[in-house]
Motif scaffolding. Structure first.
Motif, PDB file in Angstrom:
ATOM      1  N   ASP A 234      38.307  48.291  33.901  1.00 36.55           N
ATOM      2  CA  ASP A 234      39.482  48.527  34.737  1.00 36.55           C
ATOM      3  C   ASP A 234      39.168  48.313  36.210  1.00 36.55           C
ATOM      4  N   THR A 235      38.050  48.852  36.650  1.00 40.55           N
ATOM      5  CA  THR A 235      37.679  48.748  38.064  1.00 40.55           C
ATOM      6  C   THR A 235      37.366  47.303  38.444  1.00 40.55           C
ATOM      7  N   ARG A 238      40.622  45.223  38.575  1.00 35.35           N
ATOM      8  CA  ARG A 238      41.457  45.643  39.704  1.00 35.35           C
ATOM      9  C   ARG A 238      40.868  45.157  41.024  1.00 35.35           C
ATOM     10  N   ARG A 239      39.565  45.246  41.206  1.00 34.94           N
ATOM     11  CA  ARG A 239      38.935  44.803  42.457  1.00 34.94           C
ATOM     12  C   ARG A 239      39.045  43.289  42.643  1.00 34.94           C
ATOM     13  N   TRP A 242      43.509  42.072  42.241  1.00 38.21           N
ATOM     14  CA  TRP A 242      44.549  43.038  42.572  1.00 38.21           C
ATOM     15  C   TRP A 242      45.833  42.370  43.056  1.00 38.21           C
TER      16      TRP A 242
END
Length: 323
Positions: A234-235, A238-239, A242
């Protein structure tokens, strides 16, 4: 955290992606090797990257069979193999025959004199009579015979050559995690896979042209090794993306599994022939075979060995070995 493989697409764009993080599955592979002394860190990294890449490549195709990724050459690592089944069960092993020095690169491990090769094999589960596995082989050097030091670059070249599709691949591995990110331009026509079931001419015309793919591949290239190994899916997504509209699918769960068995080893010995097996029995008193992938041991005394050739019970064929 269990191993995961995430597939995703970029809404409205001809680009797809996958992210794999092998945790428990990768740690089990390393654990099975501990009795033999484990792998040097450089070999562990190479094998981990191969295993992550194999999971990504298997997840990227529609194929009912094993995907086998091999690297072999003239360095201290004689052979490294990662095998991934359609259900993402996987196994991996490496044969080290020489001294591995701290910091050894890909070329030093397997391509000292530019003799190294990378082979990708698709071995169908249900072969038709006379059907052979599909195999593609690429060297570990570039167009000007310069040595390639990153496995990801070798596989990007292979997929471009095989599928005529632009591909960006980021790989990393350590003693806890083997991970990879794949970004690929979608095929113009047909379903892209390594068997070549695509419209090669249509896809070749688009190589290097799609601006959406180039933008997303550039973003993927900013991912650092420590981020790929240390952050959750997820991280990471997203990074990196985004600003993009990303649709993600239900993650799959790669697992460690080995297909070795007493029956398969018996089939291998049967292939050696009666004279060879009897010669080994006469010299050693028994035959002991260890699985290079999982460490399982199979023993055959003179009675067991004789039954290999006299039993009328149907036997499974030996596991394929690619040289």
């Amino acid at each position: 955290m269990p191993s995961e493989l995430h597939k995703f697409i970029f809404d409205g764009l001809p680009v797809r992606g996958m992210l794999v993080r092998l945790t428990d599955a990768w740690q089990e592979i390393l654990k099975r090797r501990e009795a033999a002394g484990g792998y040097p860190p450089e070999v562990m990294q190479l094998l981990g990257e191969m295993t992550a890449a194999g999971a990504l490549m298997q997840g990227n195709i529609k194929f009912n069979g094993a995907l086998v990724l091999q690297i072999f050459g003239d360095g201290p690592v004689r052979l490294a193999v990662a095998e991934v089944q359609p259900d993402l069960s996987l196994r991996a092993t490496a044969t080290v025959t020489g001294e591995v020095l701290p910091g050894d690169s890909l070329s030093r491990l397997v391509n000292v004199n530019n003799q190294g090769r990378c082979a990708i094999t698709l071995d169908p589960k249900d072969k038709q009579p006379g059907q052979q596995p599909y195999q593609g082989v690429v060297p570990l050097f570039g167009d000007h015979r310069e040595k390639i030091e990153n496995l990801s670059e070798v596989l990007e070249h292979y997929m471009l050559q095989s599928e005529q599709l632009d591909t960006r691949l980021i790989l990393a591995a350590d003693g806890q995690v083997a991970a990879g990110l794949l970004i690929q331009r979608l095929p113009v026509k047909g379903e892209g896979n390594l068997e070549g079931q695509i419209d090669r001419d249509a896809n070749e015309d688009e190589i290097g042209r799609n601006e959406d793919y180039k933008r997303i591949a550039l973003l993927a290239g900013t991912l650092k090794r420590e981020e790929l190994l240390g952050l959750d899916a997820d991280t990471i997504l997203r990074r990196l993306f985004w600003e993009e509209q990303v649709t993600r699918f239900e993650p799959a769960a790669p697992t460690f599994a080995c297909s070795c068995s007493q029956e398969r080893v018996s089939g291998m010995l049967r292939g050696l022939g009666t004279d060879e097996v009897e010669s080994i029995i006469a010299e050693r008193g028994r035959i002991d075979v260890g699985c290079e992938f999982c460490g399982a041991q199979y023993g055959f005394d003179p009675v067991d060995a004789a039954q290999i050739f006299t039993s009328q019970v149907s036997q499974l064929p030996p596991a394929p070995t690619i040289q």
